[in-house]
Design a protein around this motif. Structure first.
Motif, PDB file in Angstrom:
ATOM      1  N   SER A   1       0.814  -1.208   0.061  1.00 41.90           N
ATOM      2  CA  SER A   1      -0.053   0.135  -0.064  1.00 41.90           C
ATOM      3  C   SER A   1       0.686   1.325  -0.011  1.00 41.90           C
ATOM      4  O   SER A   1       0.506   2.125  -0.783  1.00 41.90           O
TER       5      SER A   1
ATOM      6  N   ARG B   1      -2.639  -3.646  11.818  1.00 41.63           N
ATOM      7  CA  ARG B   1      -3.138  -3.298  10.622  1.00 41.63           C
ATOM      8  C   ARG B   1      -3.688  -4.480   9.543  1.00 41.63           C
ATOM      9  O   ARG B   1      -4.665  -4.243   8.938  1.00 41.63           O
TER      10      ARG B   1
ATOM     11  N   PHE C   1      -0.453   6.254   7.750  1.00 40.20           N
ATOM     12  CA  PHE C   1       0.082   5.869   6.463  1.00 40.20           C
ATOM     13  C   PHE C   1       0.687   6.903   5.744  1.00 40.20           C
ATOM     14  O   PHE C   1       1.869   6.767   5.242  1.00 40.20           O
TER      15      PHE C   1
HETATM   16  N1  LIG Z   1       1.903   3.337   8.578  1.00 43.79           N
HETATM   17  C1  LIG Z   1       0.554   2.914   8.571  1.00 43.79           C
HETATM   18  N2  LIG Z   1      -0.228   3.044   9.714  1.00 43.79           N
HETATM   19  C2  LIG Z   1      -1.512   2.703   9.650  1.00 43.79           C
HETATM   20  N3  LIG Z   1      -1.792   1.700   8.438  1.00 43.79           N
HETATM   21  C3  LIG Z   1      -0.845   1.161   7.658  1.00 43.79           C
HETATM   22  C4  LIG Z   1       0.356   1.858   7.537  1.00 43.79           C
HETATM   23  N4  LIG Z   1       1.029   1.268   6.589  1.00 43.79           N
HETATM   24  C5  LIG Z   1       0.259   0.318   6.048  1.00 43.79           C
HETATM   25  N5  LIG Z   1      -1.018   0.339   6.624  1.00 43.79           N
HETATM   26  C6  LIG Z   1      -2.151  -0.377   6.382  1.00 43.79           C
HETATM   27  O1  LIG Z   1      -1.706  -1.879   6.619  1.00 43.79           O
HETATM   28  C7  LIG Z   1      -2.224  -2.970   5.747  1.00 43.79           C
HETATM   29  C8  LIG Z   1      -1.469  -3.892   5.419  1.00 43.79           C
HETATM   30  O2  LIG Z   1      -0.622  -3.085   4.526  1.00 43.79           O
HETATM   31  P1  LIG Z   1       0.152  -3.843   3.093  1.00 43.79           P
HETATM   32  O3  LIG Z   1      -0.856  -4.907   2.491  1.00 43.79           O
HETATM   33  O4  LIG Z   1       0.520  -2.730   2.319  1.00 43.79           O
HETATM   34  O5  LIG Z   1       1.167  -4.604   3.958  1.00 43.79           O
HETATM   35  P2  LIG Z   1       2.146  -5.602   3.048  1.00 43.79           P
HETATM   36  O6  LIG Z   1       3.530  -5.222   3.768  1.00 43.79           O
HETATM   37  O7  LIG Z   1       1.984  -5.411   1.634  1.00 43.79           O
HETATM   38  O8  LIG Z   1       1.703  -7.128   3.573  1.00 43.79           O
HETATM   39  P3  LIG Z   1       1.813  -8.255   2.849  1.00 43.79           P
HETATM   40  O9  LIG Z   1       3.439  -8.591   2.720  1.00 43.79           O
HETATM   41  O10 LIG Z   1       1.333  -9.375   3.851  1.00 43.79           O
HETATM   42  O11 LIG Z   1       1.373  -8.019   1.542  1.00 43.79           O
HETATM   43  C9  LIG Z   1      -3.339  -2.128   4.841  1.00 43.79           C
HETATM   44  O12 LIG Z   1      -4.703  -2.002   5.223  1.00 43.79           O
HETATM   45  C10 LIG Z   1      -2.417  -0.635   4.824  1.00 43.79           C
HETATM   46  O13 LIG Z   1      -3.275   0.175   4.353  1.00 43.79           O
END
Ligand SMILES: Nc1ncnc2c1ncn2[C@@H]1O[C@H](COP(=O)(O)OP(=O)(O)OP(=O)(O)O)[C@@H](O)[C@H]1O
Ligand SMILES: Nc1ccn([C@@H]2O[C@H](COP(=O)(O)O)[C@@H](O)[C@H]2O)c(=O)n1
Length: 227
Positions: free
Chosen positions: A22, A162, A209
């Motif tokens: 994200s 999250r 975020f």
């Molecule tokens: N700093 C932040 N504060 C709050 N929410 C966040 C933050 N960063 C990401 N998120 C939210 O956390 C959730 C997980 O993010 P994301 O799916 O991008 O993680 P990822 O690292 O790609 O996970 P995976 O490796 O399992 O795919 C999403 O809903 C995203 O919007």
């Protein structure tokens, strides 16, 4: 100095739920860069194994399918898609049944070699000024010479909270267990919890975020001005 014909590669790694996908998508959108979710490649292969009834624990059987693994991953931040052949699996690859199988296919060396080649080809063919490539081994294997290399992490507690907010169809305990299990399996294959030499760590535990997106862009801008 980056040649205008070669996109600036921003490599971002991190554990499950750290926000890689994200945040990377939002960064690419802000900078008019392309975006490559490499996890989608591994998820697409896991989906195909389930679709074909192949045992993901049988590495040879998985490798035998690679020649007909026709995957396409969209790289526009607003038009992200994942297709296998003519089938759009953009949503399907996020299902818990696929997530439960992905680490098994990701631990097969020949699978990693195949997908690393695909990711490098996609990055090289980007027509935008830059491309943000996110995953587990981008800063260390896929693009170790990328001008910008970031480890995006957060406390396990923050990552679980999250992810639980994201996956409302399962209990917080189930989500936490799945996240720990996957990180443990993945860390057998590649170290994505410790920043390699030259990799900048962005810890978003206490950032929201937008603050995380800003922090990543700051790292990119600092690297660009020092080139
Ligand atoms: N700093 C932040 N504060 C709050 N929410 C966040 C933050 N960063 C990401 N998120 C939210 O956390 C959730 C997980 O993010 P994301 O799916 O991008 O993680 P990822 O690292 O790609 O996970 P995976 O490796 O399992 O795919 C999403 O809903 C995203 O919007
Ligand atoms: N570069 C990568 C990216 C992903 N994986 C494996 O895929 C799984 C799913 O990744 P997400 O980012 O979509 O959660 C991940 O858990 C790894 O097993 C990988 O090995 N290398």
């Amino acid at each position: 100095m980056t040649s205008p014909s070669i996109p600036l590669v921003v490599a971002i790694d991190g554990p499950a739920g750290s926000g890689k996908s994200s945040v990377s998508k939002a960064v690419a959108d802000r900078l008019d860069f392309a975006f490559l979710d490499t996890g989608a490649g591994y998820r697409a292969l896991a989906w195909l194994m389930l679709d074909r009834g192949v045992d993901t624990a049988d590495a040879a059987a998985v490798v035998a399918e690679l020649d007909t693994f026709d995957v396409e991953i969209g790289t526009h931040p607003h038009r992200h898609f994942v297709r296998v052949g003519e089938t759009d699996i953009t949503e399907a690859i996020r299902e818990p049944r696929v997530t439960a199988q992905v680490s098994a296919v990701a631990r097969v060396p020949r699978v990693r070699e195949h997908l690393t080649g695909l990711f490098r080809s996609v990055a090289e063919q980007a027509t935008e000024a830059g491309i943000v490539v996110e995953g587990r081994d981008i800063t260390t294997v896929v693009a170790p010479d990328a001008p910008v290399r970031i480890l995006l992490t957060a406390s396990e507690e923050a990552r679980m909270a999250r992810r639980s907010a994201q996956i409302t169809t399962q209990s917080a305990e189930t989500v936490a267990h799945a996240l720990r299990t996957r990180d443990r399996a993945d860390s057998q294959v590649v170290d994505f919890m410790t920043a390699a030499d030259g990799v900048t760590t962005v810890d978003s535990t206490h950032l929201d975020f937008e603050q995380t997106v800003d922090a990543v862009i700051d790292v990119i801008n600092t690297a660009r001005t020092s080139q």
